[in-house]
Design a protein around this motif. Structure first.
Motif, PDB file in Angstrom:
ATOM      1  N   SER A 135      -4.376  -0.343  -4.362  1.00 51.51           N
ATOM      2  CA  SER A 135      -3.940   0.543  -3.281  1.00 51.51           C
ATOM      3  C   SER A 135      -2.426   0.640  -3.206  1.00 51.51           C
ATOM      4  O   SER A 135      -1.899   1.276  -2.300  1.00 51.51           O
ATOM      5  CB  SER A 135      -4.509   0.076  -1.936  1.00 51.51           C
ATOM      6  N   VAL A 136      -1.689   0.022  -4.149  1.00 48.54           N
ATOM      7  CA  VAL A 136      -0.265   0.330  -4.246  1.00 48.54           C
ATOM      8  C   VAL A 136      -0.107   1.802  -4.646  1.00 48.54           C
ATOM      9  O   VAL A 136       0.922   2.423  -4.379  1.00 48.54           O
ATOM     10  CB  VAL A 136       0.444  -0.616  -5.256  1.00 48.54           C
ATOM     11  N   TRP A 137      -1.144   2.355  -5.269  1.00 45.27           N
ATOM     12  CA  TRP A 137      -1.225   3.776  -5.612  1.00 45.27           C
ATOM     13  C   TRP A 137      -2.249   4.518  -4.758  1.00 45.27           C
ATOM     14  O   TRP A 137      -1.941   5.479  -4.087  1.00 45.27           O
ATOM     15  CB  TRP A 137      -1.705   3.930  -7.053  1.00 45.27           C
ATOM     16  N   TRP A 138      -3.534   4.072  -4.856  1.00 41.70           N
ATOM     17  CA  TRP A 138      -4.654   4.939  -4.492  1.00 41.70           C
ATOM     18  C   TRP A 138      -5.397   4.494  -3.255  1.00 41.70           C
ATOM     19  O   TRP A 138      -5.011   3.561  -2.580  1.00 41.70           O
ATOM     20  CB  TRP A 138      -5.605   5.057  -5.705  1.00 41.70           C
ATOM     21  N   SER A 139      -6.513   5.157  -3.006  1.00 41.31           N
ATOM     22  CA  SER A 139      -7.176   5.083  -1.710  1.00 41.31           C
ATOM     23  C   SER A 139      -7.988   3.810  -1.494  1.00 41.31           C
ATOM     24  O   SER A 139      -8.283   3.481  -0.357  1.00 41.31           O
ATOM     25  CB  SER A 139      -8.126   6.275  -1.560  1.00 41.31           C
ATOM     26  N   SER A 140      -8.404   3.139  -2.559  1.00 40.05           N
ATOM     27  CA  SER A 140      -9.324   2.001  -2.436  1.00 40.05           C
ATOM     28  C   SER A 140     -10.615   2.401  -1.729  1.00 40.05           C
ATOM     29  O   SER A 140     -11.251   1.586  -1.067  1.00 40.05           O
ATOM     30  CB  SER A 140      -8.659   0.831  -1.700  1.00 40.05           C
ATOM     31  N   ASP A 141     -11.013   3.646  -1.898  1.00 42.26           N
ATOM     32  CA  ASP A 141     -12.168   4.225  -1.212  1.00 42.26           C
ATOM     33  C   ASP A 141     -13.226   4.561  -2.256  1.00 42.26           C
ATOM     34  O   ASP A 141     -13.025   5.433  -3.109  1.00 42.26           O
ATOM     35  CB  ASP A 141     -11.705   5.490  -0.484  1.00 42.26           C
ATOM     36  N   MET A 142     -14.371   3.888  -2.212  1.00 43.08           N
ATOM     37  CA  MET A 142     -15.393   4.097  -3.227  1.00 43.08           C
ATOM     38  C   MET A 142     -16.079   5.455  -3.114  1.00 43.08           C
ATOM     39  O   MET A 142     -16.671   5.941  -4.080  1.00 43.08           O
ATOM     40  CB  MET A 142     -16.415   2.968  -3.191  1.00 43.08           C
ATOM     41  N   ARG A 180       0.819  -1.212   0.000  1.00 49.45           N
ATOM     42  CA  ARG A 180       0.000   0.000   0.000  1.00 49.45           C
ATOM     43  C   ARG A 180       0.858   1.271   0.000  1.00 49.45           C
ATOM     44  O   ARG A 180       1.776   1.431   0.802  1.00 49.45           O
ATOM     45  CB  ARG A 180      -0.896   0.022   1.236  1.00 49.45           C
ATOM     46  N   GLY A 181       0.539   2.182  -0.936  1.00 45.16           N
ATOM     47  CA  GLY A 181       1.160   3.502  -0.933  1.00 45.16           C
ATOM     48  C   GLY A 181       2.523   3.602  -1.573  1.00 45.16           C
ATOM     49  O   GLY A 181       3.034   4.711  -1.755  1.00 45.16           O
ATOM     50  N   VAL A 182       3.130   2.476  -1.927  1.00 51.42           N
ATOM     51  CA  VAL A 182       4.487   2.531  -2.481  1.00 51.42           C
ATOM     52  C   VAL A 182       4.507   3.324  -3.779  1.00 51.42           C
ATOM     53  O   VAL A 182       5.450   4.079  -4.053  1.00 51.42           O
ATOM     54  CB  VAL A 182       5.039   1.105  -2.706  1.00 51.42           C
ATOM     55  N   GLY A 183       3.473   3.198  -4.594  1.00 51.31           N
ATOM     56  CA  GLY A 183       3.502   3.779  -5.935  1.00 51.31           C
ATOM     57  C   GLY A 183       2.799   5.104  -6.090  1.00 51.31           C
ATOM     58  O   GLY A 183       2.377   5.451  -7.204  1.00 51.31           O
ATOM     59  N   ALA A 184       2.686   5.886  -5.031  1.00 48.91           N
ATOM     60  CA  ALA A 184       1.912   7.131  -5.106  1.00 48.91           C
ATOM     61  C   ALA A 184       2.433   8.098  -6.168  1.00 48.91           C
ATOM     62  O   ALA A 184       1.677   8.922  -6.689  1.00 48.91           O
ATOM     63  CB  ALA A 184       1.895   7.821  -3.744  1.00 48.91           C
ATOM     64  N   GLU A 185       3.725   8.022  -6.507  1.00 42.26           N
ATOM     65  CA  GLU A 185       4.310   8.943  -7.495  1.00 42.26           C
ATOM     66  C   GLU A 185       4.391   8.323  -8.889  1.00 42.26           C
ATOM     67  O   GLU A 185       4.942   8.931  -9.803  1.00 42.26           O
ATOM     68  CB  GLU A 185       5.721   9.365  -7.049  1.00 42.26           C
ATOM     69  N   TRP A 186       3.847   7.137  -9.068  1.00 41.52           N
ATOM     70  CA  TRP A 186       4.050   6.413 -10.321  1.00 41.52           C
ATOM     71  C   TRP A 186       3.171   6.910 -11.461  1.00 41.52           C
ATOM     72  O   TRP A 186       2.038   7.369 -11.254  1.00 41.52           O
ATOM     73  CB  TRP A 186       3.736   4.926 -10.126  1.00 41.52           C
ATOM     74  N   SER A 187       3.696   6.782 -12.661  1.00 40.72           N
ATOM     75  CA  SER A 187       2.899   6.745 -13.879  1.00 40.72           C
ATOM     76  C   SER A 187       2.681   5.271 -14.206  1.00 40.72           C
ATOM     77  O   SER A 187       3.233   4.385 -13.546  1.00 40.72           O
ATOM     78  CB  SER A 187       3.644   7.427 -15.031  1.00 40.72           C
ATOM     79  N   ILE A 188       1.921   5.002 -15.247  1.00 39.86           N
ATOM     80  CA  ILE A 188       1.711   3.605 -15.602  1.00 39.86           C
ATOM     81  C   ILE A 188       3.012   2.952 -16.070  1.00 39.86           C
ATOM     82  O   ILE A 188       3.235   1.754 -15.881  1.00 39.86           O
ATOM     83  CB  ILE A 188       0.597   3.456 -16.659  1.00 39.86           C
TER      84      ILE A 188
END
Length: 516
Positions: A359-366, A134-142
Motif C-alpha cells: 500500500s505504499v503504492w496501491w489500494s490493498s483492496d482485494m 501508505r500512498g507515498v509511491g503512487a507515481e512510482w515505477s519499479i
C-alpha cells in the motif's frame, strides 16, 4: 462432537455439476437451486430466527453462530450459489449449509437477508511493513521503488516501525474482508525486527502467514540452521495449526552457481514453503527456473510472485512442477514487472492466487485485485483479437474465476486448501458477509458478478476468522484501528524525518516520464 451438533454430510445435487469438470467455473453451477448441505443429527434444535433489528447478537466464545437467509456464494463446486440459505458455525468450523437449517437452540443468529455470504479472501503477497508509508509511491515505477525503498529508506525501519506497519495492514485486511494475509516480510534485518513482525500478526487476531525475508542480506546468511529464521521458527511457530504460521520468501536465483543452496536446503529440511519474486522485467534472469530445476528445488510448494516476464518455457516448468503463481495486477500494470500473465498461466493449468503487493503504492483492496486481474486479461484478449482484425465474441476469464483466485486459489497456494477457501462443511469458518442493500449493490441480480464489479470494502458488513467475529454490522471489533493509526503515524513521521524533506518531496513527485 456434541450431541446437538450437525454432521457435515453432503447432499449432492445433479444440477450442481461443473460445466468443465471440478475446477474452472464450477462453483456457480448450483446457482439458484436452493439445494445444499443439510444439518442432521442435531438433537434438540430449532430454526432460530434473527434477533430484533439493530440488536447485536452475543458472540460469546464457544457459542454457535448461524447466518440466516443469505445469498451464499460457497465457492464449493458441488454447492454453487445458495439463495436464501443458512450457514451454521460451531467451534470455529462450518457445520452445515442449506435452507432452513435446524440449529442448536443457543445459536447466535445473524440476519443474512439482503446480504451475500462468501469465503474470506486470501492475499498471498503483501509487504506489510511498508503500510506506514501508505500512498507515498503512487507515481512510482519499479525503478523508483528500488531507489527510494530498497536503496534509501528500508534501513530506517526500527522493530517498532515493522510492528506498526504489520498491525495496520492486518487491521485494513480484516476490515476489508481479507481473512488470511501472507506478509512478504523482507525488512527483517534483525531478530528483533522479526519478533516485532510476528507480534503484530499475532496481536491482530487474524489469520496470517509470516514469510520471513531480509532484503539487506542474501538468504543463505539468515535461512540456515541457527540463523534468525530458524530461531524465530523454533520459538514462535512450533505448531502449523496456529492462526499465524511461517514460511520463507526471497527472489529467484540469478547465478548458475546457485549460492542460495543452503537456504533452499534449510527450507526443505524444515518443511517450509517458499514464495519468490519471479519473472520481473530486467531483474529476473530468463534461466532462473532452470537453475531451480537443475538443483532439485523446482517444487510444487513454490509460489512465483508476478511472473509476467518469464520466457514461455518457464511457464511449462512451473506447470510440470505443480507450482503456483501469485498475480498482483495493480502492481504489474503500474510498476512494470511485466504484464499480468493470467492468460499464459491459465493456458497451462497453473494454479493462481491474487495479491496486493504494497500500500505504499496501491489500494490493498482485494475487490480491486479481482477487477484489475479481469480487466487486464480481457483487455489483452481484445487487443490481440483486434490486431488480427477480429472481435472477441465471448469473454474467456469470468467473474467466478477471479473469485476463486481470491479465495480457494489463495488457500491452495498456502497449503491450506483442505481447510480454507470455500464455504464447505468441515472447513474452518473464515467468512465474509457483504451488504447487498447499498446504492452500489441494489438490486441483487447475480451475486458473483456483483462481488467483482460492484462490491467495495464499504459493503463488508461482517467478518469471521476461525469462527470468531472480528467485524459486525460494519464496525471493526478487533484489531484496534485507533491504536494502529497512532502507531503508524508515529512511524511515518520518524521515517519522513530520517529521509529528509528534500528526498521525501522528490519521492512523491519523481522526475517526469522517461524510458531508459
Amino acid at each position: 462432537m456434541r450431541s446437538d451438533e450437525p454432521s457435515p454430510s453432503v447432499q449432492q445435487n445433479p444440477q450442481n455439476r461443473s460445466r468443465s469438470g471440478p475446477g474452472r467455473r464450477s462453483f456457480l453451477a448450483g446457482a439458484g437451486t436452493g439445494l445444499g448441505i443439510a444439518a442432521v443429527g442435531l438433537g434438540a434444535t430449532a430454526v432460530a430466527r434473527p434477533e430484533a433489528p439493530g440488536r447485536t447478537p452475543s458472540f460469546a466464545p464457544g457459542r454457535p453462530i448461524v447466518f440466516r437467509g443469505a445469498t451464499v456464494v460457497t465457492g464449493d463446486p458441488q454447492l454453487g450459489v445458495q439463495q436464501n440459505a443458512d450457514v451454521l458455525v460451531i467451534d470455529s468450523v462450518i457445520r452445515a449449509v442449506g435452507p432452513n437449517l435446524r440449529t442448536p437452540s443457543d445459536a447466535a443468529v445473524v440476519d443474512g437477508r439482503d446480504r451475500i455470504l462468501m469465503p474470506g479472501m486470501i492475499d498471498t503477497h503483501r509487504h506489510m511493513w511498508q503500510t506506514v508509508l501508505r500512498g507515498v509511491g503512487a507515481e512510482w515505477s519499479i525503478q523508483n521503488y528500488f531507489q527510494f525503498m530498497y536503496l534509501g529508506w528500508a534501513k530506517f525501519w526500527r522493530p517498532e516501525d515493522v510492528y506498526a506497519g504489520n498491525y495496520l495492514s492486518m487491521v485494513e485486511a480484516i476490515n476489508s474482508g481479507v481473512t488470511t494475509s501472507l506478509d512478504w516480510s523482507h525488512a527483517l534485518s534483525t531478530l528483533d525486527h522479526a519478533e516485532a513482525a510476528a507480534d503484530a500478526l499475532f496481536d491482530s487476531n487474524g489469520r496470517a502467514r509470516l514469510a520471513f525475508s531480509d532484503l539487506s542480506a542474501p538468504a543463505q546468511e539468515w535461512a540456515v540452521p541457527g540463523g534468525d529464521a530458524d530461531r524465530l521458527l523454533r520459538t514462535r511457530f512450533a505448531s502449523k495449526n496456529q492462526l499465524v504460521t511461517m514460511q520463507l520468501a526471497w527472489d529467484t536465483p540469478t547465478e548458475a552457481a546457485f549460492p542460495e543452496r543452503p537456504a533452499w536446503e534449510f527450507a526443505r529440511d524444515r518443511d517450509l514453503m517458499v514464495t519468490q519474486h519471479a519473472g520481473i522485467w530486467k531483474f529476473s534472469p530468463d534461466n532462473a527456473l532452470q537453475i531451480l530445476r537443475d538443483n532439485g528445488f523446482l517444487l510444487p510448494t513454490n509460489t512465483y510472485v508476478h511472473g509476467g516476464s518469464f520466457p514461455d518455457s518457464a511457464y511449462g516448468l512451473i506447470a510440470d512442477s505443480g507450482g503456483n503463481v501469485s498475480i498482483s495486477a495493480e502492481s504489474e500494470l503500474n510498476a512494470g514487472q511485466g504484464y499480468p500473465p493470467t492468460g499464459k498461466v491459465r493456458e497451462r493449468g497453473i494454479p493462481i492466487s491474487l495479491s496486493m503487493d504494497t500500500s505504499v503504492w496501491w489500494s490493498s483492496d482485494m475487490f480491486s485485485a479481482m477487477r484489475a486481474t479481469l480487466n487486464a486479461d480481457r483487455g489483452l484478449d481484445h487487443q490481440a483479437a483486434q490486431a488480427d482484425g477480429k472481435t472477441v465474441v465471448n469473454n474467456d476469464l469470468r467473474t467466478e474465476d477471479v473469485i476463486h483466485f481470491a479465495t480457494q486459489g489463495g488457500a491452495d497456494a498456502l497449503g491450506l486448501g483442505s481447510s480454507l477457501g470455500s464455504i464447505t462443511p468441515g472447513k474452518l469458518a473464515d467468512l465474509v458477509m457483504l451488504r447487498a442493500d447499498t446504492p452500489s449493490m441494489v438490486p441483487l441480480t447475480n451475486a458473483s458478478h456483483q462481488i467483482v464489479f460492484q462490491a467495495t470494502r464499504a459493503e463488508v458488513d461482517t467478518v469471521l476468522v476461525n469462527g470468531r467475529v472480528l467485524k459486525y454490522g460494519g464496525e471493526l471489533i478487533s484489531p484496534d484501528l485507533k491504536r494502529a493509526r497512532r502507531l503508524a503515524e508515529a512511524s511515518r513521521d520518524y521515517i519522513r524525518d530520517m529521509a529528509g524533506a528534500k528526498q521525501w518531496s522528490e519521492a512523491q513527485e519523481p522526475a517526469p516520464f522517461k524510458v531508459a
